[in-house]
Write a protein that holds these residues in place. Structure first.
Motif, mmCIF file in Angstrom:
data_model
loop_
_atom_site.group_PDB
_atom_site.id
_atom_site.type_symbol
_atom_site.label_atom_id
_atom_site.label_comp_id
_atom_site.label_asym_id
_atom_site.label_seq_id
_atom_site.Cartn_x
_atom_site.Cartn_y
_atom_site.Cartn_z
ATOM 1 N N ILE A 334 0.835 -1.208 0.000
ATOM 2 C CA ILE A 334 0.000 0.000 0.000
ATOM 3 C C ILE A 334 0.863 1.248 0.000
ATOM 4 O O ILE A 334 0.620 2.203 -0.754
ATOM 5 N N GLY A 335 1.910 1.257 0.825
ATOM 6 C CA GLY A 335 2.798 2.417 0.919
ATOM 7 C C GLY A 335 3.472 2.734 -0.400
ATOM 8 O O GLY A 335 3.590 3.911 -0.790
ATOM 9 N N GLN A 336 3.911 1.689 -1.089
ATOM 10 C CA GLN A 336 4.592 1.903 -2.367
ATOM 11 C C GLN A 336 3.652 2.521 -3.402
ATOM 12 O O GLN A 336 4.027 3.468 -4.105
ATOM 13 N N ILE A 337 2.428 2.006 -3.474
ATOM 14 C CA ILE A 337 1.461 2.522 -4.452
ATOM 15 C C ILE A 337 1.044 3.955 -4.095
ATOM 16 O O ILE A 337 0.947 4.834 -4.959
ATOM 17 N N LEU A 338 0.811 4.193 -2.800
ATOM 18 C CA LEU A 338 0.434 5.537 -2.369
ATOM 19 C C LEU A 338 1.547 6.539 -2.645
ATOM 20 O O LEU A 338 1.299 7.671 -3.079
ATOM 21 N N MET A 339 2.789 6.147 -2.389
ATOM 22 C CA MET A 339 3.909 7.047 -2.632
ATOM 23 C C MET A 339 4.030 7.389 -4.104
ATOM 24 O O MET A 339 4.319 8.531 -4.474
ATOM 25 N N GLU A 340 3.813 6.398 -4.951
ATOM 26 C CA GLU A 340 3.893 6.650 -6.387
ATOM 27 C C GLU A 340 2.799 7.627 -6.826
ATOM 28 O O GLU A 340 3.052 8.555 -7.596
ATOM 29 N N SER A 341 1.590 7.427 -6.297
ATOM 30 C CA SER A 341 0.480 8.299 -6.643
ATOM 31 C C SER A 341 0.705 9.722 -6.118
ATOM 32 O O SER A 341 0.531 10.700 -6.851
ATOM 33 N N VAL A 342 1.108 9.829 -4.853
ATOM 34 C CA VAL A 342 1.339 11.142 -4.249
ATOM 35 C C VAL A 342 2.492 11.853 -4.952
ATOM 36 O O VAL A 342 2.443 13.062 -5.208
ATOM 37 N N PHE A 343 3.547 11.119 -5.281
ATOM 38 C CA PHE A 343 4.698 11.703 -5.955
ATOM 39 C C PHE A 343 4.297 12.288 -7.307
ATOM 40 O O PHE A 343 4.657 13.425 -7.648
ATOM 41 N N LEU A 344 3.505 11.530 -8.063
ATOM 42 C CA LEU A 344 3.104 11.971 -9.393
ATOM 43 C C LEU A 344 2.217 13.224 -9.309
ATOM 44 O O LEU A 344 2.424 14.200 -10.043
#
Length: 426
Positions: A334-344
């Protein structure tokens, strides 16, 4: 947050699908860009309009005589009547809460032809009669000389002050006009001052730049106005609403001039306090509309990111299965996907914020240049398009929130995938 491998995975995923990532991020970029530009433009409109009456007494109002619309005490409807000096004195004595009351004369019948003459120069300008107290309602700056004073009123002196446009036409550049004479409808008046309005967007009765102002009593006597008062301005004392003062004045005028109590059209009025309040409600409505449009566009961008993240998860189903199989906990996925989304979303939004700010800066420079080159008759209704720090911080917080929400649903779907099913996925 500080896992180097995780950041490498995020950057590699974006690099692998550059076009898709760019198109996805563009929705957020455009939403923030439009929000910043629209908010700044709304502020520019607000600044330009409020600058035009920043020194005007906002707790003020104006009243004048209109044609009656109802029959009363033997008088037919459609009767013309006139406010007079006695009315002003009674209002001063009987109405509580008045701070300033300033009667005025408007020389409508003095405007025919070129009514202002100085030597070989002549032009047509407005002529008005004022009291010194009017300056407390509509402040001005004296460019030359002084304003009308109480001695001018008391002794009915033949003096005048003139607006910028009158000075520009009737005098040479940088010529001192104080002490010189001009003819107003054939009568000589000595110029004692030239003024510049502090509130160029508000003109009550005439364009101030193109007006010659005489002492009220001098104008009454010189041009045979008797005891007429064409209209008057009033301000309320602190803590008193101008609407209450206006309501207290009406019965006096109705009684003195045999006007029906329910004849609302016979007495003209402007409640400037209420007008300005309505204007600020309009600005509030514009602000709300801007934020609704901006947030709506941002949500559309977030939905686009969320859909792309669902596609990304589907493409990486086997990879997620391997991670789960070797012991990766759900919160890691979950953290990895959220970080990718937030980063973008954050990168896209920050670029939108930066470009929007640059556009506002360029517009501000263009407006400043336009104001500097504006002529004396030009009015400014747009200036200082800007966004404050609170708006910028709010935009950034929205970006993080949108990125989090956009990635949350795909992330939760990802952890629902059983490792064995993910490994079989083709």
């Amino acid at each position: 947050m500080f896992d180097r491998d995780r950041w490498q995975e995020i950057i590699n995923a974006i690099k692998t699908n550059k076009l898709r990532s760019a198109l996805t991020a563009f929705g957020v970029f455009w939403a923030i860009f439009m929000l910043i530009v629209m908010t700044g433009s709304g502020n520019g409109l607000k600044n330009g309009i409020t600058e035009g009456f920043k020194d005007f007494a906002t707790n003020s109002g104006f009243m004048w005589a209109n044609t009656t619309t109802k029959a009363h005490e033997g008088y037919n409807r459609g009767r013309n009547w006139q406010i007079n000096n006695k009315d002003i004195e009674e209002i001063k004595d009987q109405v509580a809460g008045i701070d300033v009351i300033s009667p005025r004369l408007n020389g409508w019948n003095l405007r025919n032809g070129e009514n202002i003459v100085r030597g070989e120069r002549s032009a047509a300008f407005n002529v008005m009669g004022d009291y010194p107290s009017y300056r407390k309602i509509d402040p001005c700056t004296m460019v030359w000389g002084r304003y009308i004073n109480d001695e001018d009123i008391l002794h009915k002196r033949k003096v005048c002050i003139i607006g910028e446009k009158v000075y520009e036409i009737m005098f040479d550049e940088d010529e001192d006009p104080v002490g010189t004479y001009i003819r107003v409808n054939g009568v000589y008046f000595m110029v004692v001052g030239v003024f510049k309005s502090n509130n160029p967007n508000i003109n009550i009765g005439s364009n101030k730049k193109e007006t010659v102002y005489l002492p009220f009593t001098s104008m009454q006597q010189t041009f045979n106005y008797g005891d007429q008062v064409h209209f008057f301005g009033i301000t309320a004392q602190k803590g008193t609403k101008i609407s209450k003062v206006i309501d207290s004045i009406k019965p006096i005028l109705q009684k003195n001039h045999k006007i029906a109590p329910k004849d609302d059209e016979a007495i003209g009025q402007v409640d400037l306090e209420n007008e300005i309040k309505g204007m600020f409600y309009m600005f509030l409505g514009i602000d709300i509309l801007i934020w609704v449009v901006g947030i709506g566009t941002l949500i559309a961008g977030a939905i686009g990111i969320s859909n792309i993240m669902l596609i990304v998860i589907k493409e990486r189903t086997k990879e997620i299965g391997i991670q789960r199989a070797i012991g990766a906990r759900p919160k890691i996925i979950i953290g990895q996907i959220l970080m990718e989304s937030v980063f973008l979303t954050t990168i896209a939004g920050f670029l939108g914020l930066a470009f929007g700010t640059i556009v506002l800066y360029l517009v501000d420079m263009a407006v400043d240049t336009s104001i500097a080159n504006a002529g004396p008759d030009d009015q400014t209704f747009f200036m200082n398009p800007e966004i404050g720090l609170p708006i910028a911080i709010s935009a950034l917080l929205m970006l993080i929130t949108v990125g989090f929400i956009a990635g949350l649903v795909p992330a939760l779907n990802a952890v629902k995938i059983k490792p064995i099913d993910a490994l079989r996925h083709e």
